[in-house]
Design a protein around this motif. Structure first.
Motif, PDB file in Angstrom:
ATOM      1  N   ASN A   1     -16.955  -2.855  12.070  1.00  0.00           N
ATOM      2  CA  ASN A   1     -16.905  -4.178  11.451  1.00  0.00           C
ATOM      3  C   ASN A   1     -18.270  -4.504  10.885  1.00  0.00           C
ATOM      4  OD1 ASN A   1     -18.596  -5.808  13.367  1.00  0.00           O
ATOM      5  ND2 ASN A   1     -17.056  -5.080  14.800  1.00  0.00           N
ATOM      6  N   ASP A   2     -18.324  -5.603  10.160  1.00  0.00           N
ATOM      7  CA  ASP A   2     -19.607  -5.958   9.550  1.00  0.00           C
ATOM      8  C   ASP A   2     -20.227  -7.222  10.149  1.00  0.00           C
ATOM      9  OD1 ASP A   2     -18.418  -7.455   6.411  1.00  0.00           O
ATOM     10  OD2 ASP A   2     -17.857  -7.815   8.486  1.00  0.00           O
ATOM     11  N   GLU A   3     -19.796  -7.607  11.337  1.00  0.00           N
ATOM     12  CA  GLU A   3     -20.338  -8.809  11.966  1.00  0.00           C
ATOM     13  C   GLU A   3     -21.842  -8.706  12.217  1.00  0.00           C
ATOM     14  OE1 GLU A   3     -19.023 -11.907  12.455  1.00  0.00           O
ATOM     15  OE2 GLU A   3     -17.503 -10.987  11.186  1.00  0.00           O
ATOM     16  N   SER A   4     -22.312  -7.556  12.629  1.00  0.00           N
ATOM     17  CA  SER A   4     -23.747  -7.390  12.882  1.00  0.00           C
ATOM     18  C   SER A   4     -24.551  -7.554  11.604  1.00  0.00           C
ATOM     19  CB  SER A   4     -24.030  -6.015  13.485  1.00  0.00           C
ATOM     20  OG  SER A   4     -23.473  -5.916  14.759  1.00  0.00           O
ATOM     21  N   VAL A   5     -24.027  -7.039  10.512  1.00  0.00           N
ATOM     22  CA  VAL A   5     -24.712  -7.156   9.228  1.00  0.00           C
ATOM     23  C   VAL A   5     -24.751  -8.623   8.801  1.00  0.00           C
ATOM     24  CG1 VAL A   5     -24.685  -6.489   6.802  1.00  0.00           C
ATOM     25  CG2 VAL A   5     -24.039  -4.823   8.553  1.00  0.00           C
ATOM     26  N   LYS A   6     -23.634  -9.315   8.917  1.00  0.00           N
ATOM     27  CA  LYS A   6     -23.574 -10.734   8.556  1.00  0.00           C
ATOM     28  C   LYS A   6     -24.532 -11.558   9.405  1.00  0.00           C
ATOM     29  CE  LYS A   6     -18.763 -10.691   7.051  1.00  0.00           C
ATOM     30  NZ  LYS A   6     -17.399 -11.140   7.387  1.00  0.00           N
ATOM     31  N   LYS A   7     -24.555 -11.289  10.714  1.00  0.00           N
ATOM     32  CA  LYS A   7     -25.442 -12.024  11.620  1.00  0.00           C
ATOM     33  C   LYS A   7     -26.907 -11.772  11.278  1.00  0.00           C
ATOM     34  CE  LYS A   7     -24.368 -11.751  16.046  1.00  0.00           C
ATOM     35  NZ  LYS A   7     -23.805 -11.248  17.331  1.00  0.00           N
ATOM     36  N   ASN A   8     -27.218 -10.527  10.890  1.00  0.00           N
ATOM     37  CA  ASN A   8     -28.595 -10.190  10.544  1.00  0.00           C
ATOM     38  C   ASN A   8     -29.060 -11.000   9.334  1.00  0.00           C
ATOM     39  OD1 ASN A   8     -30.777  -7.893  11.103  1.00  0.00           O
ATOM     40  ND2 ASN A   8     -30.670  -8.254   8.918  1.00  0.00           N
ATOM     41  N   TYR A   9     -28.269 -11.019   8.290  1.00  0.00           N
ATOM     42  CA  TYR A   9     -28.642 -11.777   7.093  1.00  0.00           C
ATOM     43  C   TYR A   9     -28.684 -13.277   7.384  1.00  0.00           C
ATOM     44  CZ  TYR A   9     -28.623  -7.794   3.944  1.00  0.00           C
ATOM     45  OH  TYR A   9     -28.940  -6.615   3.307  1.00  0.00           O
ATOM     46  N   ALA A  10     -27.700 -13.783   8.121  1.00  0.00           N
ATOM     47  CA  ALA A  10     -27.630 -15.207   8.425  1.00  0.00           C
ATOM     48  C   ALA A  10     -28.848 -15.664   9.235  1.00  0.00           C
ATOM     49  CB  ALA A  10     -26.348 -15.528   9.186  1.00  0.00           C
ATOM     50  N   PHE A  11     -29.345 -14.810  10.131  1.00  0.00           N
ATOM     51  CA  PHE A  11     -30.505 -15.166  10.948  1.00  0.00           C
ATOM     52  C   PHE A  11     -31.703 -15.516  10.069  1.00  0.00           C
ATOM     53  CE2 PHE A  11     -34.276 -14.109  13.525  1.00  0.00           C
ATOM     54  CZ  PHE A  11     -34.035 -14.911  14.635  1.00  0.00           C
ATOM     55  N   PHE A  12     -31.813 -14.849   8.930  1.00  0.00           N
ATOM     56  CA  PHE A  12     -32.937 -15.086   8.011  1.00  0.00           C
ATOM     57  C   PHE A  12     -32.548 -16.015   6.854  1.00  0.00           C
ATOM     58  CE2 PHE A  12     -33.840 -11.028  10.067  1.00  0.00           C
ATOM     59  CZ  PHE A  12     -35.077 -11.324  10.610  1.00  0.00           C
ATOM     60  N   GLY A  13     -31.413 -16.704   6.987  1.00  0.00           N
ATOM     61  CA  GLY A  13     -30.976 -17.677   5.984  1.00  0.00           C
ATOM     62  C   GLY A  13     -30.526 -17.054   4.683  1.00  0.00           C
ATOM     63  N   GLN A  14     -30.076 -15.812   4.764  1.00  0.00           N
ATOM     64  CA  GLN A  14     -29.615 -15.096   3.576  1.00  0.00           C
ATOM     65  C   GLN A  14     -28.119 -14.855   3.680  1.00  0.00           C
ATOM     66  OE1 GLN A  14     -32.001 -11.546   3.352  1.00  0.00           O
ATOM     67  NE2 GLN A  14     -33.857 -12.670   3.828  1.00  0.00           N
ATOM     68  N   GLU A  15     -27.510 -14.635   2.539  1.00  0.00           N
ATOM     69  CA  GLU A  15     -26.074 -14.354   2.522  1.00  0.00           C
ATOM     70  C   GLU A  15     -25.851 -12.869   2.283  1.00  0.00           C
ATOM     71  OE1 GLU A  15     -22.151 -15.613  -0.028  1.00  0.00           O
ATOM     72  OE2 GLU A  15     -23.780 -17.046   0.186  1.00  0.00           O
ATOM     73  N   TYR A  16     -24.968 -12.307   3.066  1.00  0.00           N
ATOM     74  CA  TYR A  16     -24.623 -10.893   2.928  1.00  0.00           C
ATOM     75  C   TYR A  16     -23.618 -10.724   1.809  1.00  0.00           C
ATOM     76  CZ  TYR A  16     -22.381  -6.434   3.962  1.00  0.00           C
ATOM     77  OH  TYR A  16     -21.843  -5.179   3.873  1.00  0.00           O
ATOM     78  N   GLN A  17     -23.941  -9.865   0.870  1.00  0.00           N
ATOM     79  CA  GLN A  17     -23.034  -9.557  -0.242  1.00  0.00           C
ATOM     80  C   GLN A  17     -22.423  -8.183  -0.011  1.00  0.00           C
ATOM     81  OE1 GLN A  17     -22.424 -11.794  -2.733  1.00  0.00           O
ATOM     82  NE2 GLN A  17     -23.833 -13.199  -1.732  1.00  0.00           N
ATOM     83  N   ALA A  18     -21.176  -8.138   0.409  1.00  0.00           N
ATOM     84  CA  ALA A  18     -20.497  -6.865   0.682  1.00  0.00           C
ATOM     85  C   ALA A  18     -20.238  -6.084  -0.586  1.00  0.00           C
ATOM     86  CB  ALA A  18     -19.213  -7.111   1.423  1.00  0.00           C
TER      87      ALA A  18
END
Length: 102
Positions: free
Chosen positions: A85-102
Motif C-alpha cells: 500500500n502507499d500509506e507510508s508514502v502518503k504519511k511521509n509527504y503529509a508530515f512535511f506538509g506536502q501532497e503525494y502525487q501518485a
C-alpha cells in the motif's frame, strides 16, 4: 526521488538512520525539525515513526544500511510494492506538509 521510510519503522523509531544522514533530512516522529531527538524524551513510540523530507534528501543511501528493521526504501515505488500500500508514502509527504502525487 527521495528515500522513503516505510511502516516497519512504526513503533520502532530507531534513530541510527538520523545519525548517518549527511544532510539532516530525517525527522519525526513529532517534530518536523527535530531529527529524532524527541524519541529520547518519549516514554513510548507506539504508533510513531520517522520520516525523510523529500525536498532535502540527496539520495545518497547512507541511511539504508543503518536501519535495523530495513524500513527505508530507495523509492516510493519500492515502498509501495514492498508494503502492499502507499500509506507510508502518503504519511511521509503529509508530515512535511506536502501532497503525494501518485
Amino acid at each position: 526521488m527521495s528515500f522513503i521510510i516505510g511502516s516497519k519503522c512504526i513503533s520502532t523509531c530507531d534513530t541510527a538512520c538520523v545519525n548517518a544522514c549527511p544532510v539532516d533530512c530525517i525527522h519525526g516522529p513529532i517534530d518536523i525539525d527535530g531529527s529524532g531527538e524527541e524519541v529520547k524524551r518519549l516514554d513510548s513510540v507506539e504508533g510513531l515513526q520517522l520520516f525523510i523530507n523529500p525536498e532535502d534528501c540527496i539520495d545518497c543511501g547512507a541511511c539504508l544500511g543503518e536501519c535495523p528493521v530495513n524500513a527505508i526504501y530507495e523509492s516510493e515505488e519500492d515502498c509501495i510494492k514492498s508494503e502492499g500500500n502507499d500509506e507510508s508514502v502518503k504519511k511521509n509527504y503529509a508530515f512535511f506538509g506536502q501532497e503525494y502525487q501518485a
